[in-house]
Design an enzyme around this catalytic site. Structure first.
Site, PDB file in Angstrom:
ATOM      1  N   ASP A 165     101.835  40.079  65.658  1.00 12.05           N
ATOM      2  CA  ASP A 165     102.272  40.857  64.498  1.00 12.05           C
ATOM      3  C   ASP A 165     102.263  42.363  64.780  1.00 12.05           C
ATOM      4  OD1 ASP A 165     101.012  41.264  61.088  1.00 12.05           O
ATOM      5  OD2 ASP A 165     103.040  41.407  61.939  1.00 12.05           O
ATOM      6  N   GLU A 274     110.941  38.464  64.006  1.00  9.91           N
ATOM      7  CA  GLU A 274     110.927  39.199  62.733  1.00  9.91           C
ATOM      8  C   GLU A 274     111.075  40.688  62.995  1.00  9.91           C
ATOM      9  OE1 GLU A 274     108.476  38.279  59.226  1.00  9.91           O
ATOM     10  OE2 GLU A 274     107.418  40.165  59.569  1.00  9.91           O
TER      11      GLU A 274
HETATM   12  O1  LIG Z   1      96.129  44.640  59.010  1.00 11.99           O
HETATM   13  C1  LIG Z   1      97.109  44.435  59.763  1.00 11.99           C
HETATM   14  O2  LIG Z   1      97.424  45.129  60.734  1.00 11.99           O
HETATM   15  C2  LIG Z   1      98.005  43.237  59.462  1.00 11.99           C
HETATM   16  O3  LIG Z   1      97.305  42.304  58.636  1.00 11.99           O
HETATM   17  C3  LIG Z   1      99.289  43.680  58.736  1.00 11.99           C
HETATM   18  O4  LIG Z   1      98.949  44.445  57.618  1.00 11.99           O
HETATM   19  C4  LIG Z   1     100.123  42.468  58.364  1.00 11.99           C
HETATM   20  O5  LIG Z   1     101.437  42.652  58.880  1.00 11.99           O
HETATM   21  C5  LIG Z   1     100.254  42.246  56.896  1.00 11.99           C
HETATM   22  O6  LIG Z   1     101.165  42.725  56.259  1.00 11.99           O
HETATM   23  C6  LIG Z   1      99.183  41.442  56.253  1.00 11.99           C
HETATM   24  O7  LIG Z   1      99.294  41.490  54.861  1.00 11.99           O
END
Ligand SMILES: O=C(O)[C@@H](O)[C@H](O)[C@H](O)C(=O)CO
Length: 494
Positions: A165, A274
């Site tokens: 992510d 994504e």
């Molecule tokens: O804290 C983070 O870096 C991740 O959880 C990020 O915020 C994630 O993409 C998200 O949107 C979780 O709600």
């Protein structure tokens, strides 16, 4: 353990138990001659394999009463993946709703699986950003191991995803792909020029005029001369707005294409790709969303989902902040654009946005990707507040002392002074902090500092007691997640 092993050997597996051993009955499975089950002993969780086979021989562990007792190591997880494909992550594509259930602790996935099982949505259990890894000191191997073992423990065979992510660097993309991650979230925030929003119309025009003529002609032909025809989307390009969007997003679109061509298009396996343009100061107008999506399609870039920066505020761990009527108007267009280009709308910082969940479910027609992470950490904090008030008080105070440091990582508008002082709150009322926005954000964004904090002698200041508490209370934690994440899903129509 002998009673358990004998029961398995005798085939009497209806009620598996043994003194001092917690048996995760949902995990019990037969692979050839081997019966495999997960247990928890004083030493921690273990795989117990009864009956010789290649699996039995490949698992690294000790032989106890004729059975192989194996720790939950990375190597043993890879063996589990080899013999039980459902324990390996998969890509989902665009035709099923998905939910990112980020687990910063490595212990939330069982509760997440219990929550999502049987619903019309699939979990991306192994979801962490590089930012989270840096703050918790974990690796993507740890993240994937924890999710895979939880899938085995719960006997969950409907599939789960693994999302690298908010990746910005090629080395991190390569790292996640090398480990078999099945979703990549490309964070384009550093390629989006937010400074354009600070310029006057004249300054924008001058900067735009300096772009190559061919580039300007390309965009003007496609967005000023050719009406955007997206059923359900209200799109109206003006010359001034187009000039700003080109200056803001052109470099980011080139970045998206370059990463797609180098890393996604060349893969011999499916990966959900994504695009994240949500972590920027500039809200994504529907016109900007359409422009980015249209350029990507024309460049042959296929995406699984797009995360725009919605109007208003999607802050960490609290409900939506903003004009819900405007949010609804723009959401209708964003959702229509996603349908038009055949990908899913992705909702980042999706935790706790209860006031807009029904709208999201409605306008996406139930086909969306929603990401959560911090709220799952806060459910663990809620458990600590309930059962270990001393630890909670020490964590809360540490968070207050280090809050400013944590704001470097997350954008929040927390009013620290609005948080009721600890000294005024009785132990029994400590869990109420998890119902108050400012306290939620205080504990939300300081998770890394809390988990990594050390005493003068180098021992962990909170983490050891925290995880010991969570181990003792794993069922309470799972129940809290079933309730809290279940509320998310019900309001989303799942
Ligand atoms: O804290 C983070 O870096 C991740 O959880 C990020 O915020 C994630 O993409 C998200 O949107 C979780 O709600």
């Amino acid at each position: 353990m002998k009673e358990l092993i004998d029961a398995i050997k005798s085939g009497n597996t209806s009620t598996l138990s043994a003194p001092g051993v917690k048996v995760y009955g949902s995990s019990l499975t037969q692979i050839g001659n081997t019966s495999l089950v997960m247990v928890r002993t004083e030493a921690g969780k273990r795989l117990v394999a009864v009956g010789e086979s290649d699996l039995y021989n490949q698992l690294n562990g000790e032989v106890v009463d004729g059975a192989k007792v194996a720790p939950l190591t990375h190597e043993n997880r890879l063996t589990l993946n080899q013999f039980l494909p459902y324990t390996a992550p998969q890509a989902f594509g665009t035709q099923v709703a998905t939910m990112g259930l980020g687990d910063r602790l490595g212990i939330a996935s069982p509760g997440h699986i219990q929550t999502i099982r049987g619903r019309d949505i699939r979990p991306v259990l192994a979801q962490q950003s590089i930012r989270e890894l840096a703050l918790t000191g974990r690796t993507y191997e740890d993240v994937l191991d924890a999710a895979a073992y939880a899938v085995f423990q719960e006997g969950y065979k409907d599939g789960y995803g693994a999302d690298g992510d908010h990746l910005k660097k090629e080395e991190d993309i390569e790292y996640a792909l090398r480990l078999g991650f099945t979703m990549l979230t490309l964070d384009c925030s550093e390629n989006i020029d937010n400074t354009i929003e600070t310029l006057s119309a004249d300054e924008v025009a001058v900067k735009y005029a300096a772009l190559p003529a061919g580039l300007r002609e390309h965009y003007e032909k496609r967005y000023l001369e050719t009406p955007a025809d997206v059923p359900g989307a209200a799109l109206n390009y003006t010359r001034e707005a187009l000039q700003k969007d080109v200056l803001i997003y052109d470099a980011a679109i080139n970045f998206m294409e370059a990463i797609y061509r180098k890393y996604i298009a060349t893969l011999d396996r499916a990966v959900d790709f994504e695009i994240s343009i949500d972590e920027t100061a500039t809200p994504t107008s529907p016109e900007a969303h359409y422009l980015v999506a249209n350029e990507l399609r024309d460049r042959g870039v296929t995406i699984f989902s797009m995360a725009p920066r919605f109007c208003g505020e999607f802050q960490k761990g609290i409900d939506y902040i903003g004009d819900i009527a405007q949010f609804e108007r723009e959401l209708a267009s964003h959702a229509a654009i996603a349908v038009h280009f055949e990908y899913k709308l992705s909702i980042h910082s999706g935790s706790d946005k209860f006031s807009v969940f029904p709208l999201i479910g409605q306008y996406t027609k139930g086909l969306f990707h929603i990401k959560t992470a911090g709220t799952n950490w806060l459910e663990a904090v809620r458990v600590v507040a309930k059962v270990n008030p001393s630890l909670y008080r020490r964590m809360h105070q540490f968070a207050l002392d280090h809050f400013t440091e944590a704001t470097a990582y997350y954008h929040v508008t927390t009013d620290i002074d609005a948080i009721v002082p600890l000294a005024e709150v009785a132990d029994a009322d400590l869990p109420n902090y998890m119902e108050e926005n400012n306290a939620r954000q205080l504990l939300h964004i300081t998770y890394g500092l809390l988990l990594q904090a050390k005493n003068a002698d180098g021992s962990k200041q909170f983490a050891e007691e925290f995880f010991r508490t969570m181990t003792e209370q794993e069922d309470v934690f799972a129940e809290g997640l079933r309730h809290h994440i279940g509320r998310h899903l019900e309001l989303l129509g799942k």
